[in-house]
Design an enzyme around this catalytic site. Sequence first.
Site, PDB file in Angstrom:
ATOM      1  N   THR A   1       3.998  19.405 -17.011  1.00 19.62           N
ATOM      2  CA  THR A   1       4.067  20.695 -18.072  1.00 19.62           C
ATOM      3  C   THR A   1       3.320  21.931 -17.321  1.00 19.62           C
ATOM      4  O   THR A   1       2.496  21.753 -16.546  1.00 19.62           O
ATOM      5  CB  THR A   1       3.189  20.524 -19.331  1.00 19.62           C
ATOM      6  OG1 THR A   1       1.982  20.419 -19.039  1.00 19.62           O
ATOM      7  CG2 THR A   1       3.868  19.262 -20.061  1.00 19.62           C
ATOM      8  N   ASP A   2       3.788  23.114 -17.947  1.00 21.79           N
ATOM      9  CA  ASP A   2       3.028  24.209 -17.606  1.00 21.79           C
ATOM     10  C   ASP A   2       1.639  24.070 -18.253  1.00 21.79           C
ATOM     11  O   ASP A   2       1.685  23.129 -19.399  1.00 21.79           O
ATOM     12  CB  ASP A   2       3.625  25.652 -18.061  1.00 21.79           C
ATOM     13  CG  ASP A   2       3.121  26.825 -17.347  1.00 21.79           C
ATOM     14  OD1 ASP A   2       1.705  26.854 -16.640  1.00 21.79           O
ATOM     15  OD2 ASP A   2       3.668  28.069 -17.284  1.00 21.79           O
ATOM     16  N   TRP A   3       0.865  24.669 -17.929  1.00 22.64           N
ATOM     17  CA  TRP A   3      -0.806  24.520 -18.492  1.00 22.64           C
ATOM     18  C   TRP A   3      -0.745  25.037 -19.971  1.00 22.64           C
ATOM     19  O   TRP A   3      -0.939  25.991 -20.334  1.00 22.64           O
ATOM     20  CB  TRP A   3      -1.752  25.066 -17.700  1.00 22.64           C
ATOM     21  CG  TRP A   3      -2.321  24.531 -16.755  1.00 22.64           C
ATOM     22  CD1 TRP A   3      -3.576  24.272 -16.449  1.00 22.64           C
ATOM     23  CD2 TRP A   3      -1.629  23.675 -15.471  1.00 22.64           C
ATOM     24  NE1 TRP A   3      -3.738  23.476 -15.197  1.00 22.64           N
ATOM     25  CE2 TRP A   3      -2.834  23.046 -14.765  1.00 22.64           C
ATOM     26  CE3 TRP A   3      -0.310  23.624 -15.043  1.00 22.64           C
ATOM     27  CZ2 TRP A   3      -2.335  22.354 -13.648  1.00 22.64           C
ATOM     28  CZ3 TRP A   3      -0.133  22.752 -14.198  1.00 22.64           C
ATOM     29  CH2 TRP A   3      -1.144  22.055 -13.333  1.00 22.64           C
ATOM     30  N   GLY A   4      -0.963  23.901 -20.813  1.00 21.03           N
ATOM     31  CA  GLY A   4      -0.822  23.942 -22.448  1.00 21.03           C
ATOM     32  C   GLY A   4       0.626  23.953 -22.804  1.00 21.03           C
ATOM     33  O   GLY A   4       1.031  24.351 -24.036  1.00 21.03           O
ATOM     34  N   ALA A   5       1.727  23.902 -21.972  1.00 22.36           N
ATOM     35  CA  ALA A   5       2.851  23.576 -22.528  1.00 22.36           C
ATOM     36  C   ALA A   5       3.428  22.544 -23.408  1.00 22.36           C
ATOM     37  O   ALA A   5       4.534  22.344 -23.920  1.00 22.36           O
ATOM     38  CB  ALA A   5       4.046  23.969 -21.489  1.00 22.36           C
TER      39      ALA A   5
END
Length: 784
Positions: free
Chosen positions: A230-234
């Site tokens: 994931t993108d960071w926090g996605a």
Amino acid sequence: MKRNLDAIVAALTLEEKASLCSGLDFWNTKPLERLGIPSWMMTDGPHGLRKQSTDSARVGLHDSLPATCFPSGAGLAATWNADLLGEVGAAIGEEARAEGVGVVLGPAVNIKRSPLCGRNFEYFSEDPFLAGELAKGYIKGLQSRGVGASIKHFAANNQEKSRMIIDVVADERSLREIYLPAFEAAVRDAKPWTVMCAYNRINGTYCSENPWLLAQVLRKEWGFGGVVVTDWGACNDRVAGLAAGEDFEMPGNGGITDADIVAAVRNGSLPEDCLDAALRRILELTFRVADAPPAPRFDAAVHHALARKAARESMVLLKNEARLLPLDRGSGSGSALGGRTGSPAPAPAGAPTARAGHPPAGRGRIAFIGAFARTPRYQGGGSSHIVPARMDDALAEARRIAGDIDYAPGYRLEADEPDPALLAEARETAARSDTAVLFVGLTERLESEGFDRSDMKLPRSHLALIEEVLKVQKNVVVVLSNGAPVEMPWIDRVPAVIESYLGGQAWGGAVADILFGLSSPSGRLAETFPRRLEDNPSFLNFPGDARKVEYREGIFVGYRYYDAASVEPLFPFGHGLSYAEFEYSNLRLDRAEMRDTDSLTVRVDVRNVGQVESQEVVQLYVEDEEASVQRPPRELKGFCKIDLRPGETKTVNFTLAARAFAFWSPEHGDWVVETGNFIVSVGASSRDLRLRASVRIESTAPDIRVWDASASLGEVEKTPAGAAFIRSIKPRFAATFGSYEPGSAEAEMMEEMMRGFPLRNLVRMGHQVTECEIDELIDTLNGK
């Protein structure tokens, strides 16, 4: 070292399995000592290494270790040189290995849908073919050093506003033809170790939990076998994400979502086989990182020289009236502002050797005006912010090459409002010079990750500086430092303009090399520069509302729209001038007819008819002359950057497979080439096509249409059976509409009107055609 991953997975408890699917902190994975599973690190990129020097439990955007800062993505794309991106990727990989980093988060290949996207400086292009080819070069170079790439952001992450919640509403053809192909090319040909899924939703479903995007397209169709991170926090719904194909969640969250996975497996809503499949991919990547060869030694000076080369090739000469550039290298002035006097110092390592025979150049006293000349804007803001290992400034590097150069700051850094005193000083400096070089562009406050620009304007202080200098000086060179297109209301009064993008730590030396002719500019625009924001095809639908954005322009993004709508851009896609001139000749195709299962070889000769050695970017575009669906007038399907000495000719070869001629057909669920004529054009930009040739292609795509009585005569006429039927009934038309002189306006009108008639109307309009005849034709068309 080969390991039995199935045995390791079988030895894990359910809680351990869940734990290994998310990070330890912001940058590291979790270890499991009892089974010999190590922790490893991933860091930001993509135009250098951003390894944090502080606590890895938090994000420190400016707290990273020094590393070589290469040009940002927009600049690297302007090189149109996939081999060079491979060199840059390899250099970043060497620095990453030296720091114990396993995966670099890059490259970023999202399409430049609007010039306002705040992260455009990090992205490659508005064109998916160009973006894909460059990404392949970068990934292969990076991974050749034992460091994985994480191509991002998958997919349709084309704005910063509401990026974590925005729902991108786009039809499948637009996604397949514009927003996915760069990822597809990289996944199929370069095989990145990881793919980073984006924050946004696509047609209602978050990318991190989108089974169509991750399971169907990425894994099943493209064959991706690596890790989806994931993108960071996605991550939104961890269980739904795992079920869809999202393997690894970043950053670590203290085990919050681990418990969700455990609960889902125990209650049967998540099959444990799904979790195990993700674990095998994660473990394969973990041991791949752990087994990477020892970190190679690298020379920081060599990397800086490569950064200078990349910056030089990224710079686009937009305009050069009366050959104002290159400037004379012997035009020292005895500056009263602290410049050196005497002969120019030798150029530093990494600078090209001066060549004889340059054309007439700007001469006399030279002034550099603009604070960017001394304090460069060399990269974008946000997660890609690199702490450079060293930093060149243009003024110092130019003085090394050309001796004394006057200087005035012209504006205050990060200030939008003009400073009257600095403007007055700049005007006086320009007035006593013979040529003024203005350094202007966008500040980090106007262009960064996290927000989109509100307009395409330069800061007021920079615009005021240009206007003040133009009052007293006609020989003006504007050097732009920006990550995306800007408006240029002054363009008709400025004879020379260089788009230098955000050129990294060696930008200053590269600018000096170009200005003083140590190197001929070879950058080409990887995006269209519109005259005004309103000309952009996404203008009415960017950035949408707080929760939804509709991609109503469809496939007509960038030059595809400008060409289709005959909108004149400020500078077209692929544009870029040189200190040399090039002549194209002898375009030839290896066949005039082919099936869509064949490949086409295209050759063209390019000759340097100028006086200096230079590089040319040969661009190939394809046009479908007889499409049954809307298609752009032309699309880039090949490019090649070549170096030519004065008088030298080289033959450039391209190979075009079926995909170069195809469009995505939702009905077929596949790429389709239609039978018909296609034009192959080559030239120096999308609006400077020098030669063209035609090839006829016979399609093997199945006809899956179901014909009925609502089909028009025009549609039916395109089939052999339909054409024969229409010829047989044409004499009956006169009974209802009368006969007209062949070739007359009335006859042409009737022909066109009849093409719009549905088959059923032939019976109802008294054409003496029976329902039985219509039914027989429909059966024939449907293969009955």
